[in-house]
Design an enzyme around this catalytic site. Structure first.
Site, PDB file in Angstrom:
ATOM      1  N   LEU A 166      13.043 -11.353   1.923  1.00  0.00           N
ATOM      2  CA  LEU A 166      14.244 -10.739   2.515  1.00  0.00           C
ATOM      3  C   LEU A 166      14.677 -11.430   3.810  1.00  0.00           C
ATOM      4  O   LEU A 166      15.753 -11.136   4.338  1.00  0.00           O
ATOM      5  CB  LEU A 166      13.985  -9.245   2.774  1.00  0.00           C
ATOM      6  CG  LEU A 166      13.856  -8.420   1.488  1.00  0.00           C
ATOM      7  CD1 LEU A 166      13.014  -7.174   1.729  1.00  0.00           C
ATOM      8  CD2 LEU A 166      15.224  -8.039   0.940  1.00  0.00           C
ATOM      9  N   SER A 192       6.315   3.651  13.143  1.00  0.00           N
ATOM     10  CA  SER A 192       4.892   3.855  13.413  1.00  0.00           C
ATOM     11  C   SER A 192       4.688   4.659  14.690  1.00  0.00           C
ATOM     12  O   SER A 192       5.484   4.562  15.633  1.00  0.00           O
ATOM     13  CB  SER A 192       4.238   2.479  13.584  1.00  0.00           C
ATOM     14  OG  SER A 192       2.955   2.598  14.127  1.00  0.00           O
ATOM     15  N   ASP A 215      -6.641  -0.785  21.770  1.00  0.00           N
ATOM     16  CA  ASP A 215      -6.743   0.537  21.139  1.00  0.00           C
ATOM     17  C   ASP A 215      -6.375   1.644  22.126  1.00  0.00           C
ATOM     18  O   ASP A 215      -6.785   1.603  23.287  1.00  0.00           O
ATOM     19  CB  ASP A 215      -8.188   0.801  20.666  1.00  0.00           C
ATOM     20  CG  ASP A 215      -8.431   0.312  19.255  1.00  0.00           C
ATOM     21  OD1 ASP A 215      -7.466  -0.087  18.576  1.00  0.00           O
ATOM     22  OD2 ASP A 215      -9.608   0.325  18.827  1.00  0.00           O
ATOM     23  N   TYR A 270       0.823  -1.219   0.000  1.00  0.00           N
ATOM     24  CA  TYR A 270       0.000   0.000   0.000  1.00  0.00           C
ATOM     25  C   TYR A 270       0.860   1.274   0.000  1.00  0.00           C
ATOM     26  O   TYR A 270       0.839   2.053  -0.960  1.00  0.00           O
ATOM     27  CB  TYR A 270      -0.935  -0.055   1.215  1.00  0.00           C
ATOM     28  CG  TYR A 270      -1.761   1.178   1.474  1.00  0.00           C
ATOM     29  CD1 TYR A 270      -2.424   1.843   0.442  1.00  0.00           C
ATOM     30  CD2 TYR A 270      -1.907   1.661   2.775  1.00  0.00           C
ATOM     31  CE1 TYR A 270      -3.201   2.964   0.712  1.00  0.00           C
ATOM     32  CE2 TYR A 270      -2.692   2.766   3.048  1.00  0.00           C
ATOM     33  CZ  TYR A 270      -3.324   3.423   2.006  1.00  0.00           C
ATOM     34  OH  TYR A 270      -4.082   4.523   2.278  1.00  0.00           O
ATOM     35  N   LYS A 315       8.620  -2.713  15.637  1.00  0.00           N
ATOM     36  CA  LYS A 315       8.984  -1.358  15.173  1.00  0.00           C
ATOM     37  C   LYS A 315       9.955  -0.715  16.170  1.00  0.00           C
ATOM     38  O   LYS A 315      10.930  -0.074  15.777  1.00  0.00           O
ATOM     39  CB  LYS A 315       7.735  -0.492  14.995  1.00  0.00           C
ATOM     40  CG  LYS A 315       6.835  -0.935  13.849  1.00  0.00           C
ATOM     41  CD  LYS A 315       7.516  -0.822  12.492  1.00  0.00           C
ATOM     42  CE  LYS A 315       6.714  -1.391  11.356  1.00  0.00           C
ATOM     43  NZ  LYS A 315       7.462  -1.519  10.096  1.00  0.00           N
ATOM     44  N   TYR A 353       3.722  -6.702  17.016  1.00  0.00           N
ATOM     45  CA  TYR A 353       3.944  -5.851  15.837  1.00  0.00           C
ATOM     46  C   TYR A 353       4.611  -4.536  16.249  1.00  0.00           C
ATOM     47  O   TYR A 353       5.628  -4.129  15.695  1.00  0.00           O
ATOM     48  CB  TYR A 353       2.615  -5.561  15.113  1.00  0.00           C
ATOM     49  CG  TYR A 353       2.684  -4.331  14.259  1.00  0.00           C
ATOM     50  CD1 TYR A 353       3.350  -4.350  13.042  1.00  0.00           C
ATOM     51  CD2 TYR A 353       2.139  -3.112  14.696  1.00  0.00           C
ATOM     52  CE1 TYR A 353       3.464  -3.199  12.281  1.00  0.00           C
ATOM     53  CE2 TYR A 353       2.248  -1.961  13.948  1.00  0.00           C
ATOM     54  CZ  TYR A 353       2.906  -2.012  12.736  1.00  0.00           C
ATOM     55  OH  TYR A 353       3.038  -0.865  11.999  1.00  0.00           O
TER      56      TYR A 353
END
Ligand code: UFG
Length: 339
Positions: A59, A125, A298, A11, A154, A150
């Site tokens: 990769l 992020s 969240d 994206y 980062k 996740y």
């Protein structure tokens, strides 16, 4: 000047490839097509008039990565997007996420060192800030313990890069994205989530087009003006353009330090209900939605202080929430053959 874009059929990657080509860069894409399609290269060619080279491999494979860098020994910089990004999936499959996101980065860094490729732009992020103590959140805000594997990949990746560049002649820019949405104005590239979308805007457009029955709004009891969670949504083309600016900054030796961090957001927070209202206005569609309970993990609200990026990069997000939603809707309709 040749730039390697990993994850270049994805994206954000595909939009960045277009912007790079339009600024005269030659682009080579490496992608394993685990969450994208090779035909994206056709769409990129339609937009820019130039077909980027696509090399399909993983990769995480060290030997293939090394071979690739040996073959392309004229690469001047790397923009590293290729990574898994689904928060929920990372909780269910942490090792998959750590292996994929970290091993690939280490292989790239090693090959960059061996081949004297000195410029790296890394996809980070706003998730690294968690629920910040102060809003808007600047790059100086403390890194909070990651909410998901996740998010942790980062955080760790930024540390791996910082440690590595103490030992190699490497420069790196980490770009911390807020919430990228929307699609290219041509409606030839956009977000293509596999299966049921996790993110708000693809869920909205798929509901409006009739693929999903109803949008669930996760929580209306947050401490925000209308009770729904607030995010800093940024148009993917604005985001893509920041990558070109970052690459130029590196190549033209304008960095102040060999590791720099920039927030990529608009500086405006919008609630889930405001996003829905904007979508309904620009699409003319009535959205079927229902308030349900909060989604685990969240944060309540987060939006960027983009002043450091604005000043230092000379970059500013330009597109409004209405433009973001209109482009996302145009893309959804084009992709489904409805227009
Ligand atoms: N939302 C809904 N319904 C949905 C989907 C989302 O109400 O069906 C709400 C969410 O609860 C949230 C907002 O819309 O309040 C935005 O949700 P997204 O899933 O679109 O985006 P997130 O802010 O959760 O995710 C982003 C990035 C991730 C990153 C994460 C960190 O997409 O890569 O922030 O919190 F990890």
């Amino acid at each position: 000047m040749k730039i390697l874009v990993t994850g270049g059929t994805g994206y954000i990657g595909s939009h960045t490839v277009v912007e790079l080509q339009q600024q005269g860069f030659e682009v080579v894409i490496v992608d394993n097509l685990s969450n994208s399609q090779a035909s994206v290269v056709d769409a990129i060619e339609k937009i820019s008039g130039v077909r980027p080279l696509l090399e399909v491999f993983d990769l995480v494979d060290k030997e293939k990565t090394a071979d690739f860098f040996h073959q392309h020994n004229d690469i001047k910089g790397v923009i590293h997007f290729a990574a898994f990004k689904a928060v929920g999936e990372s909780v269910a499959k942490p090792l998959l996420y750590y292996r994929n996101n970290l091993v690939s980065l280490m292989n790239i860094l090693e090959s960059m060192g061996e081949n004297k490729v000195e410029n790296l732009v890394f996809s980070s992020s706003c998730t690294v800030y968690g629920q910040p103590d102060e809003l808007p959140v600047s790059e100086k805000a403390p890194i909070k313990k990651a909410e998901s594997p996740y998010g942790n990949t980062k955080q760790i990746s930024e540390e791996v890069i910082q440690d590595t560049l103490k030992s190699l002649p490497l420069k790196a820019i980490a770009l911390r994205y807020f919430n990228p949405i929307g699609a290219h104005e041509s409606a030839l590239i956009g977000e293509l989530p596999l299966g049921v979308p996790n993110n708000l805007v693809p869920f909205i457009t798929q509901t409006a087009i009739g693929i999903r029955q109803q949008l669930n709004v996760f929580g209306d009891d947050y401490n925000t003006p209308d009770g729904t969670a607030v995010r800093d949504y940024i148009h993917v083309v604005d985001l893509a353009q920041a990558h070109v600016v970052a690459v130029k900054r590196m190549i033209e030796n304008r960095m102040k330090h060999n590791f720099e961090i920039f927030n990529l957001g608009t500086g405006n927070g919008f609630s889930v209900l405001e996003v829905i209202k904007s979508f309904e206005k620009v699409s003319g569609e009535k959205l079927n939605y229902k308030i349900v309970g909060r989604r685990a993990g969240d944060v309540e609200q987060v939006w960027a202080d983009p002043s450091w990026s604005n000043e230092e990069l000379g970059w500013k997000a330009k597109k409004s929430l209405d433009e973001m939603n209109a482009s996302a809707w145009k893309w959804e309709k084009a992709y489904r053959g409805k227009e």
